[in-house]
Design a protein around this motif. Structure first.
Motif, PDB file in Angstrom:
ATOM      1  N   PRO A 195       0.814  -1.227   0.000  1.00 52.72           N
ATOM      2  CA  PRO A 195       0.000   0.000   0.000  1.00 52.72           C
ATOM      3  C   PRO A 195       0.842   1.269   0.000  1.00 52.72           C
ATOM      4  CG  PRO A 195      -0.757  -1.560   1.674  1.00 52.72           C
ATOM      5  CD  PRO A 195       0.585  -2.030   1.207  1.00 52.72           C
ATOM      6  N   SER A 196       2.115   1.154   0.372  1.00 57.11           N
ATOM      7  CA  SER A 196       2.975   2.337   0.459  1.00 57.11           C
ATOM      8  C   SER A 196       3.316   2.902  -0.905  1.00 57.11           C
ATOM      9  CB  SER A 196       4.273   1.992   1.194  1.00 57.11           C
ATOM     10  OG  SER A 196       4.008   1.537   2.495  1.00 57.11           O
ATOM     11  N   ASN A 197       3.443   2.018  -1.902  1.00 58.59           N
ATOM     12  CA  ASN A 197       3.858   2.489  -3.217  1.00 58.59           C
ATOM     13  C   ASN A 197       3.122   1.825  -4.379  1.00 58.59           C
ATOM     14  OD1 ASN A 197       5.055  -0.071  -3.354  1.00 58.59           O
ATOM     15  ND2 ASN A 197       7.038   0.709  -2.627  1.00 58.59           N
TER      16      ASN A 197
ATOM     17  N   THR B 296       3.687  -4.484   8.309  1.00 58.30           N
ATOM     18  CA  THR B 296       3.735  -3.134   7.758  1.00 58.30           C
ATOM     19  C   THR B 296       3.839  -3.158   6.235  1.00 58.30           C
ATOM     20  OG1 THR B 296       4.634  -2.116   9.757  1.00 58.30           O
ATOM     21  CG2 THR B 296       5.110  -1.010   7.686  1.00 58.30           C
ATOM     22  N   ASP B 297       4.642  -4.080   5.705  1.00 54.96           N
ATOM     23  CA  ASP B 297       4.796  -4.188   4.249  1.00 54.96           C
ATOM     24  C   ASP B 297       3.456  -4.431   3.564  1.00 54.96           C
ATOM     25  OD1 ASP B 297       7.537  -3.805   4.215  1.00 54.96           O
ATOM     26  OD2 ASP B 297       8.026  -5.941   4.192  1.00 54.96           O
ATOM     27  N   GLU B 298       2.682  -5.396   4.081  1.00 50.42           N
ATOM     28  CA  GLU B 298       1.501  -5.820   3.323  1.00 50.42           C
ATOM     29  C   GLU B 298       0.223  -5.061   3.671  1.00 50.42           C
ATOM     30  OE1 GLU B 298       0.600  -9.959   3.754  1.00 50.42           O
ATOM     31  OE2 GLU B 298       0.706  -9.941   5.934  1.00 50.42           O
ATOM     32  N   THR B 299       0.176  -4.399   4.832  1.00 52.40           N
ATOM     33  CA  THR B 299      -1.037  -3.655   5.200  1.00 52.40           C
ATOM     34  C   THR B 299      -0.837  -2.149   5.222  1.00 52.40           C
ATOM     35  OG1 THR B 299      -0.638  -3.660   7.594  1.00 52.40           O
ATOM     36  CG2 THR B 299      -1.766  -5.597   6.659  1.00 52.40           C
ATOM     37  N   GLY B 300       0.418  -1.682   5.292  1.00 55.07           N
ATOM     38  CA  GLY B 300       0.676  -0.253   5.412  1.00 55.07           C
ATOM     39  C   GLY B 300       0.553   0.268   6.833  1.00 55.07           C
ATOM     40  N   LYS B 301       0.326  -0.613   7.793  1.00 46.07           N
ATOM     41  CA  LYS B 301       0.224  -0.188   9.196  1.00 46.07           C
ATOM     42  C   LYS B 301       1.562   0.417   9.640  1.00 46.07           C
ATOM     43  CE  LYS B 301      -1.722  -3.215  11.917  1.00 46.07           C
ATOM     44  NZ  LYS B 301      -3.008  -2.708  12.424  1.00 46.07           N
ATOM     45  N   PRO B 302       1.562   1.592  10.268  1.00 50.09           N
ATOM     46  CA  PRO B 302       2.812   2.164  10.763  1.00 50.09           C
ATOM     47  C   PRO B 302       3.562   1.178  11.658  1.00 50.09           C
ATOM     48  CG  PRO B 302       1.092   3.811  10.829  1.00 50.09           C
ATOM     49  CD  PRO B 302       0.428   2.513  10.472  1.00 50.09           C
ATOM     50  N   ILE B 303       4.868   1.133  11.524  1.00 52.84           N
ATOM     51  CA  ILE B 303       5.676   0.090  12.146  1.00 52.84           C
ATOM     52  C   ILE B 303       5.516   0.063  13.668  1.00 52.84           C
ATOM     53  CG2 ILE B 303       7.751   1.541  12.278  1.00 52.84           C
ATOM     54  CD1 ILE B 303       7.645  -2.252  11.493  1.00 52.84           C
TER      55      ILE B 303
ATOM     56  N   ASN C  98      -5.159   4.403  11.024  1.00 52.09           N
ATOM     57  CA  ASN C  98      -5.820   5.096   9.919  1.00 52.09           C
ATOM     58  C   ASN C  98      -7.338   4.962   9.978  1.00 52.09           C
ATOM     59  OD1 ASN C  98      -5.196   6.817   7.839  1.00 52.09           O
ATOM     60  ND2 ASN C  98      -4.121   5.301   6.618  1.00 52.09           N
ATOM     61  N   GLY C  99      -7.873   4.737  11.181  1.00 57.66           N
ATOM     62  CA  GLY C  99      -9.315   4.579  11.328  1.00 57.66           C
ATOM     63  C   GLY C  99      -9.829   3.249  10.827  1.00 57.66           C
ATOM     64  N   GLN C 100      -8.932   2.348  10.479  1.00 56.88           N
ATOM     65  CA  GLN C 100      -9.313   1.057   9.912  1.00 56.88           C
ATOM     66  C   GLN C 100      -9.501   0.031  11.035  1.00 56.88           C
ATOM     67  OE1 GLN C 100      -7.014   0.969   5.672  1.00 56.88           O
ATOM     68  NE2 GLN C 100      -5.720   1.109   7.455  1.00 56.88           N
ATOM     69  N   SER C 101     -10.500   0.279  11.835  1.00 56.30           N
ATOM     70  CA  SER C 101     -10.813  -0.599  12.963  1.00 56.30           C
ATOM     71  C   SER C 101     -12.321  -0.627  13.128  1.00 56.30           C
ATOM     72  CB  SER C 101     -10.157  -0.087  14.246  1.00 56.30           C
ATOM     73  OG  SER C 101     -10.610  -0.800  15.374  1.00 56.30           O
ATOM     74  N   CYS C 102     -12.859  -1.826  13.381  1.00 55.31           N
ATOM     75  CA  CYS C 102     -14.311  -1.936  13.549  1.00 55.31           C
ATOM     76  C   CYS C 102     -14.785  -1.177  14.782  1.00 55.31           C
ATOM     77  CB  CYS C 102     -14.727  -3.401  13.631  1.00 55.31           C
ATOM     78  SG  CYS C 102     -13.844  -4.358  14.871  1.00 55.31           S
ATOM     79  N   CYS C 103     -13.909  -0.978  15.768  1.00 55.58           N
ATOM     80  CA  CYS C 103     -14.315  -0.256  16.976  1.00 55.58           C
ATOM     81  C   CYS C 103     -13.695   1.138  17.046  1.00 55.58           C
ATOM     82  CB  CYS C 103     -13.990  -1.059  18.231  1.00 55.58           C
ATOM     83  SG  CYS C 103     -12.249  -1.464  18.464  1.00 55.58           S
ATOM     84  N   ALA C 104     -13.165   1.643  15.923  1.00 59.31           N
ATOM     85  CA  ALA C 104     -12.681   3.017  15.904  1.00 59.31           C
ATOM     86  C   ALA C 104     -13.842   3.984  16.149  1.00 59.31           C
ATOM     87  CB  ALA C 104     -12.031   3.333  14.562  1.00 59.31           C
ATOM     88  N   VAL C 105     -13.547   5.108  16.753  1.00 57.95           N
ATOM     89  CA  VAL C 105     -14.554   6.163  16.884  1.00 57.95           C
ATOM     90  C   VAL C 105     -14.899   6.651  15.478  1.00 57.95           C
ATOM     91  CG1 VAL C 105     -15.017   8.473  17.744  1.00 57.95           C
ATOM     92  CG2 VAL C 105     -13.764   6.848  19.171  1.00 57.95           C
ATOM     93  N   GLU C 106     -16.179   6.575  15.118  1.00 52.65           N
ATOM     94  CA  GLU C 106     -16.614   6.928  13.761  1.00 52.65           C
ATOM     95  C   GLU C 106     -17.453   8.204  13.726  1.00 52.65           C
ATOM     96  OE1 GLU C 106     -17.152   5.182  10.517  1.00 52.65           O
ATOM     97  OE2 GLU C 106     -15.558   3.712  10.776  1.00 52.65           O
TER      98      GLU C 106
ATOM     99  N   GLY D 134      -0.206   6.107   8.004  1.00 53.92           N
ATOM    100  CA  GLY D 134       0.376   5.508   6.810  1.00 53.92           C
ATOM    101  C   GLY D 134      -0.659   5.419   5.712  1.00 53.92           C
ATOM    102  N   PRO D 135      -0.414   4.585   4.711  1.00 53.84           N
ATOM    103  CA  PRO D 135      -1.384   4.435   3.632  1.00 53.84           C
ATOM    104  C   PRO D 135      -2.575   3.595   4.070  1.00 53.84           C
ATOM    105  CG  PRO D 135       0.401   2.886   3.320  1.00 53.84           C
ATOM    106  CD  PRO D 135       0.784   3.738   4.499  1.00 53.84           C
ATOM    107  N   LEU D 136      -3.692   3.768   3.385  1.00 47.54           N
ATOM    108  CA  LEU D 136      -4.794   2.832   3.539  1.00 47.54           C
ATOM    109  C   LEU D 136      -4.378   1.486   2.972  1.00 47.54           C
ATOM    110  CD1 LEU D 136      -7.599   5.228   2.322  1.00 47.54           C
ATOM    111  CD2 LEU D 136      -7.413   4.309   4.635  1.00 47.54           C
TER     112      LEU D 136
END
Length: 455
Positions: A6-8, A68-75, A257-265, A301-303
């Protein structure tokens, strides 16, 4: 199957998808392997899981970088997830033996009674990409300890992590015919739904969850669906520190990046502190570093999925068209990768998709409310029922709202939090069934009752 960064947007590696014949062979092996695995003691099964946890921690640098490589999640967040997920293993160490132990009922008029907890058999674990350690551990570790074998279908966006789960489980001593990673896209999940397995455990969207339920309900086996959310937060005017409340709310909305089912929406703020809170939240979001997820101080990071960029763009357009005020962000970041600016709106209402549709990205709307009654009405205006939160100095006042919320989890002065000690469950469009807690151990078993009399 190409694994995309997702980074590039570049191909990290290419995997061969499992054919139907390979998938069938894996299921056959799981059926055979489960028969001997269930005969092992809970203690010996738990030993394997504990060893697996040790191997994960020994290899955490490699595993965090793969995530991090495959999801873009910050390290830094990848390390946090892997370390944090280990509390599931600690929970199993503390509770598995007593929870799975047979229960003898006191003697009743010469008749003895007891309950034993037998494993379900072969279960399908169709998992998610956003927190593969957390949501994966919730199912496959608990299922294995209970004596089941597992067909693990990782998301195609977290397949490399899924394959490492398999590798380390085998290295920990798990028989190779007790856990198989099923490699491929949606067609692999569909294959599992078409087969007669003994339980289906799915984490993902409401739309796909309905499909899983439709395909499996006639099998009359346990189904657990952990679906999406549109989780509300209400900030009362009596919070002791408005700035800190804003910092906490922003993290709840924008972590991963807000990509959580329980993130504040969606956020509702009492009118007395609305402007001060909104200003503080925007200041906090403005401080977030956006960029290379492999840099330790990156927060955004990236989505993970490119298509989400267009969904968020549509939500921004809808909000602006209906009169919302854009305070920060609102655009895709140009260049390589799937980056979207962290975005904050005020002057929002429930005619806007941002307040009613799950965003699953770095975007939040803040709505002004007059009092607790209006806040509760708006918080309840949803078909989802995963979590709800209230920030307040007054516990009794907060609980008057939280007690009435039709959600599986409620928070007072915290949010976006999952613990192995209590059940994790959704209501309405957020799913059915529960994982975690001692209930999340027994969900992978079927009780059998014994009645006997001495001759």
């Amino acid at each position: 199957m190409d694994i995309i960064s997702p980074s590039n947007g570049m191909v990290l590696t290419t995997l061969e998808e499992d054919s139907r014949n390979v998938l069938s062979d894996k299921l056959d092996h799981l059926r055979i392997g489960q028969k001997s695995w269930r005969e092992q003691s809970v203690e010996s099964r738990l030993d394997v899981i504990v060893k697996f946890g040790e191997l994960v921690m020994e290899n955490i640098d490699e595993l965090a970088n793969i995530l991090t490589d495959e999801t873009g999640k910050p390290i830094t967040q990848s390390y946090n997830e892997i370390r944090g997920a280990n509390n599931r293993i600690e929970h199993l160490k503390a509770h598995a033996l007593t929870t799975l132990k047979e229960e003898v009922v006191p003697n009743l008029e010469g008749t003895y009674e007891k309950i034993v907890y037998e494993p379900l058999g072969v279960i399908a674990n169709i998992s998610a990409w956003n927190f593969p350690y957390n949501v994966g551990y919730n199912v496959f570790l608990y299922a294995l300890v209970a004596g089941n074998s597992v067909a693990y279908k990782p998301s195609e966006h977290a397949t490399l992590t899924g394959l490492k789960f398999q590798e380390l489980l085998y290295e920990a001593g798990l028989p190779e015919d007790v856990f198989h990673c099923m490699v491929g896209g949606p067609q692999v999940g569909e294959f599992l739904l078409q087969n007669d397995l003994n339980g289906y455990f799915f984490t993902g969207s409401h739309k796909v969850g309905l499909h899983v339920a439709y395909k499996t309900f006639q099998k009359l086996v346990p189904i657990q669906l952990e679906l999406g959310g549109k989780d509300p937060l209400y900030v009362m005017e009596d919070v002791k520190d408005i700035k800190q409340a804003a910092i906490n709310a922003a993290e709840g909305a924008f972590y991963n990046n807000g990509q959580s089912c329980c993130a504040v929406e969606r956020i509702y703020v009492h009118e007395k502190i609305y402007e001060a809170f909104t200003k503080a939240l925007v200041e906090e979001v403005r401080s977030y570093k956006i960029g290379d997820p492999h840099e330790k101080d990156t927060f955004i990071g990236p989505l993970t999925r490119k298509n989400q960029l267009y969904f968020l763009k549509d939500q921004v357009h809808d909000a602006l068209e209906k009169g919302a005020s854009l305070l920060i962000g609102g655009h895709r970041i140009t260049g390589d990768g799937f980056y979207f600016e962290p975005t904050v709106f005020k002057d929002v209402n429930h005619s806007m998709n941002i307040m009613t549709e799950e965003s699953f990205g770095p975007i939040i709307g803040i709505q002004k409310v007059m009092d607790d009654e209006e806040a509760f009405s708006l918080m309840s205006d949803t078909n989802y029922g995963l979590t709800a939160a209230v920030f307040s100095s007054d516990k009794e006042r907060a609980y008057q709202i939280l007690d009435k919320m039709n959600t599986g989890t409620v928070y007072w002065n915290c949010c976006d939090r999952v613990s192995p000690n209590v059940p994790w469950s959704g209501r309405g469009n957020s799913g059915v069934g529960a994982t975690l807690s001692t209930q999340g151990i027994r969900v992978f078993t079927k009780p059998k009752s014994y009645h006997w009399r001495k001759p």
